[in-house]
Design a protein around this motif. Sequence first.
Motif, PDB file in Angstrom:
ATOM      1  N   LEU A  28      16.896 -39.614  25.097  1.00  0.00           N
ATOM      2  CA  LEU A  28      15.852 -40.289  25.866  1.00  0.00           C
ATOM      3  C   LEU A  28      14.567 -39.494  25.767  1.00  0.00           C
ATOM      4  O   LEU A  28      14.575 -38.258  25.774  1.00  0.00           O
ATOM      5  CB  LEU A  28      16.305 -40.422  27.321  1.00  0.00           C
ATOM      6  CG  LEU A  28      15.431 -41.206  28.299  1.00  0.00           C
ATOM      7  CD1 LEU A  28      16.308 -41.879  29.353  1.00  0.00           C
ATOM      8  CD2 LEU A  28      14.444 -40.282  28.997  1.00  0.00           C
ATOM      9  N   ALA A  29      13.442 -40.194  25.678  1.00  0.00           N
ATOM     10  CA  ALA A  29      12.127 -39.549  25.648  1.00  0.00           C
ATOM     11  C   ALA A  29      11.112 -40.443  26.328  1.00  0.00           C
ATOM     12  O   ALA A  29      11.302 -41.668  26.419  1.00  0.00           O
ATOM     13  CB  ALA A  29      11.691 -39.276  24.204  1.00  0.00           C
ATOM     14  N   LEU A  30      10.021 -39.846  26.811  1.00  0.00           N
ATOM     15  CA  LEU A  30       8.926 -40.561  27.452  1.00  0.00           C
ATOM     16  C   LEU A  30       7.649 -40.336  26.662  1.00  0.00           C
ATOM     17  O   LEU A  30       7.441 -39.261  26.096  1.00  0.00           O
ATOM     18  CB  LEU A  30       8.708 -40.056  28.879  1.00  0.00           C
ATOM     19  CG  LEU A  30       9.895 -40.086  29.839  1.00  0.00           C
ATOM     20  CD1 LEU A  30       9.505 -39.448  31.166  1.00  0.00           C
ATOM     21  CD2 LEU A  30      10.381 -41.509  30.056  1.00  0.00           C
ATOM     22  N   PHE A 204      28.523 -24.149  33.692  1.00  0.00           N
ATOM     23  CA  PHE A 204      28.463 -25.370  32.891  1.00  0.00           C
ATOM     24  C   PHE A 204      29.815 -25.694  32.268  1.00  0.00           C
ATOM     25  O   PHE A 204      30.641 -24.809  32.035  1.00  0.00           O
ATOM     26  CB  PHE A 204      27.455 -25.213  31.747  1.00  0.00           C
ATOM     27  CG  PHE A 204      26.044 -24.920  32.181  1.00  0.00           C
ATOM     28  CD1 PHE A 204      25.229 -25.926  32.672  1.00  0.00           C
ATOM     29  CD2 PHE A 204      25.534 -23.638  32.087  1.00  0.00           C
ATOM     30  CE1 PHE A 204      23.940 -25.659  33.064  1.00  0.00           C
ATOM     31  CE2 PHE A 204      24.239 -23.355  32.478  1.00  0.00           C
ATOM     32  CZ  PHE A 204      23.433 -24.372  32.962  1.00  0.00           C
ATOM     33  N   ASP A 205      29.963 -26.977  31.959  1.00  0.00           N
ATOM     34  CA  ASP A 205      31.097 -27.452  31.173  1.00  0.00           C
ATOM     35  C   ASP A 205      30.541 -28.426  30.120  1.00  0.00           C
ATOM     36  O   ASP A 205      30.316 -29.598  30.389  1.00  0.00           O
ATOM     37  CB  ASP A 205      32.115 -28.154  32.070  1.00  0.00           C
ATOM     38  CG  ASP A 205      33.344 -28.654  31.311  1.00  0.00           C
ATOM     39  OD1 ASP A 205      33.414 -28.425  30.086  1.00  0.00           O
ATOM     40  OD2 ASP A 205      34.228 -29.265  31.944  1.00  0.00           O
ATOM     41  N   GLY A 206      30.256 -27.900  28.937  1.00  0.00           N
ATOM     42  CA  GLY A 206      29.741 -28.723  27.856  1.00  0.00           C
ATOM     43  C   GLY A 206      28.405 -29.366  28.162  1.00  0.00           C
ATOM     44  O   GLY A 206      28.275 -30.594  28.056  1.00  0.00           O
ATOM     45  N   PRO A 207      27.380 -28.594  28.537  1.00  0.00           N
ATOM     46  CA  PRO A 207      26.071 -29.190  28.836  1.00  0.00           C
ATOM     47  C   PRO A 207      25.458 -29.840  27.603  1.00  0.00           C
ATOM     48  O   PRO A 207      25.810 -29.520  26.472  1.00  0.00           O
ATOM     49  CB  PRO A 207      25.252 -27.990  29.314  1.00  0.00           C
ATOM     50  CG  PRO A 207      25.875 -26.810  28.620  1.00  0.00           C
ATOM     51  CD  PRO A 207      27.341 -27.123  28.576  1.00  0.00           C
ATOM     52  N   SER A 208      24.496 -30.746  27.839  1.00  0.00           N
ATOM     53  CA  SER A 208      23.930 -31.517  26.717  1.00  0.00           C
ATOM     54  C   SER A 208      22.411 -31.491  26.686  1.00  0.00           C
ATOM     55  O   SER A 208      21.806 -30.980  25.753  1.00  0.00           O
ATOM     56  CB  SER A 208      24.413 -32.974  26.768  1.00  0.00           C
ATOM     57  OG  SER A 208      25.787 -33.065  26.490  1.00  0.00           O
ATOM     58  N   GLY A 209      21.760 -32.105  27.652  1.00  0.00           N
ATOM     59  CA  GLY A 209      20.321 -32.313  27.594  1.00  0.00           C
ATOM     60  C   GLY A 209      19.543 -31.323  28.434  1.00  0.00           C
ATOM     61  O   GLY A 209      20.074 -30.708  29.363  1.00  0.00           O
ATOM     62  N   ILE A 210      18.245 -31.209  28.133  1.00  0.00           N
ATOM     63  CA  ILE A 210      17.372 -30.307  28.886  1.00  0.00           C
ATOM     64  C   ILE A 210      15.969 -30.890  28.895  1.00  0.00           C
ATOM     65  O   ILE A 210      15.528 -31.507  27.923  1.00  0.00           O
ATOM     66  CB  ILE A 210      17.387 -28.882  28.282  1.00  0.00           C
ATOM     67  CG1 ILE A 210      16.617 -27.897  29.169  1.00  0.00           C
ATOM     68  CG2 ILE A 210      16.866 -28.860  26.856  1.00  0.00           C
ATOM     69  CD1 ILE A 210      16.849 -26.432  28.786  1.00  0.00           C
ATOM     70  N   ALA A 211      15.289 -30.711  30.024  1.00  0.00           N
ATOM     71  CA  ALA A 211      13.898 -31.146  30.159  1.00  0.00           C
ATOM     72  C   ALA A 211      13.188 -30.180  31.083  1.00  0.00           C
ATOM     73  O   ALA A 211      13.790 -29.647  32.030  1.00  0.00           O
ATOM     74  CB  ALA A 211      13.816 -32.568  30.706  1.00  0.00           C
ATOM     75  N   PRO A 254      26.791 -37.437  31.500  1.00  0.00           N
ATOM     76  CA  PRO A 254      25.330 -37.481  31.352  1.00  0.00           C
ATOM     77  C   PRO A 254      24.894 -36.661  30.140  1.00  0.00           C
ATOM     78  O   PRO A 254      25.407 -35.569  29.895  1.00  0.00           O
ATOM     79  CB  PRO A 254      24.829 -36.861  32.654  1.00  0.00           C
ATOM     80  CG  PRO A 254      25.932 -35.945  33.088  1.00  0.00           C
ATOM     81  CD  PRO A 254      27.199 -36.640  32.666  1.00  0.00           C
ATOM     82  N   THR A 255      23.955 -37.203  29.377  1.00  0.00           N
ATOM     83  CA  THR A 255      23.542 -36.529  28.136  1.00  0.00           C
ATOM     84  C   THR A 255      22.038 -36.289  28.136  1.00  0.00           C
ATOM     85  O   THR A 255      21.556 -35.266  28.600  1.00  0.00           O
ATOM     86  CB  THR A 255      23.984 -37.332  26.909  1.00  0.00           C
ATOM     87  OG1 THR A 255      23.503 -38.678  27.010  1.00  0.00           O
ATOM     88  CG2 THR A 255      25.501 -37.347  26.776  1.00  0.00           C
ATOM     89  N   GLY A 256      21.252 -37.226  27.605  1.00  0.00           N
ATOM     90  CA  GLY A 256      19.816 -37.019  27.518  1.00  0.00           C
ATOM     91  C   GLY A 256      19.141 -37.019  28.880  1.00  0.00           C
ATOM     92  O   GLY A 256      19.605 -37.644  29.836  1.00  0.00           O
ATOM     93  N   ILE A 257      18.015 -36.311  28.970  1.00  0.00           N
ATOM     94  CA  ILE A 257      17.264 -36.236  30.219  1.00  0.00           C
ATOM     95  C   ILE A 257      15.791 -36.051  29.891  1.00  0.00           C
ATOM     96  O   ILE A 257      15.434 -35.402  28.899  1.00  0.00           O
ATOM     97  CB  ILE A 257      17.793 -35.092  31.120  1.00  0.00           C
ATOM     98  CG1 ILE A 257      17.121 -35.116  32.497  1.00  0.00           C
ATOM     99  CG2 ILE A 257      17.656 -33.736  30.441  1.00  0.00           C
ATOM    100  CD1 ILE A 257      17.798 -34.193  33.514  1.00  0.00           C
TER     101      ILE A 257
END
Length: 281
Positions: A28-30, A204-211, A254-257
């Motif tokens: 996801l992106a803005l 964490f347990d398998g983190p994915s996205g960061i913003a 949850p993945t993208g952020i």
Amino acid sequence: MAALLCLAGPSLAQFGSGPGEFIFPAGLALDRQGNIYVTETGNDRVQKLDSSQEWMAGWGRFGPDSSHFNDPLGITVAGPDLVLVADSGNRRIASFSAEGRLLSFFSLPDSSLAWGLAVGGGQLYLSDEARGVIEVRGFDGELKQVIGGQGREPGQLDKPRGVALDPDGRIWVVDSGNNRIQIFSPEGLPVKAIGSYGDDEGEFDGPSGIAISPQGLVYVTDSGNDRFQEFDLDGAFRSQAGSSGSEPVQFLNPTGIAVDDQGGLYIVDSDNHRIQFLSSQ
């Protein structure tokens, strides 16, 4: 545990392949106008929504040629009319206009699995989950620097996913296989590691996205724990929100952020086939 108080806004939560529907959304992106771009691995496409979450455009379907996708994951907006997509299964990065017109693409090594994308200083930062590195490239694909390498030591990575740059140009990497966040200097040197395996604060347990927000807050989707966590720019834990489920502020993988200028959060709730919109209070 400290909890982040969130107000749940409207969620896009319709399973399917029509406009505004999702099957396993991922990235996801803005853009600066508040428009939302979402990649879907289930539909092999990108969808664009306006700031009111109304559907605007969509492009792509499964296939190997330059106008199609195979498991698109990361996405970032690199300019007023430039959207970059990690077409992971096709081993390439594709550039599109804001309305989905293909502009160009460049190929990646056959052994790669592009996951996260970020832009800064006129360069593209690409996480390669398969090879355990962050590549710094020009928008034309020219390789400028490689950061990391497979392993568990400081500065090494295992399944890197999300990547983001802070106001000082430091590179924040979701080191998913090592269940931590690593911070690198603008020159690519390791600065700090945050977290370890678990479900407590800052774990964490398998983190994915960061913003990273304009207010200097860092948000990480903690995929295996079905939550997201908030940190400051020193890496100190601040708060968290979420649990397993399908209600508002509940998640399944949850993945993208992404975060907007007002601190509003947009979270890909992948296995619920929806995007959640949250405002922090």
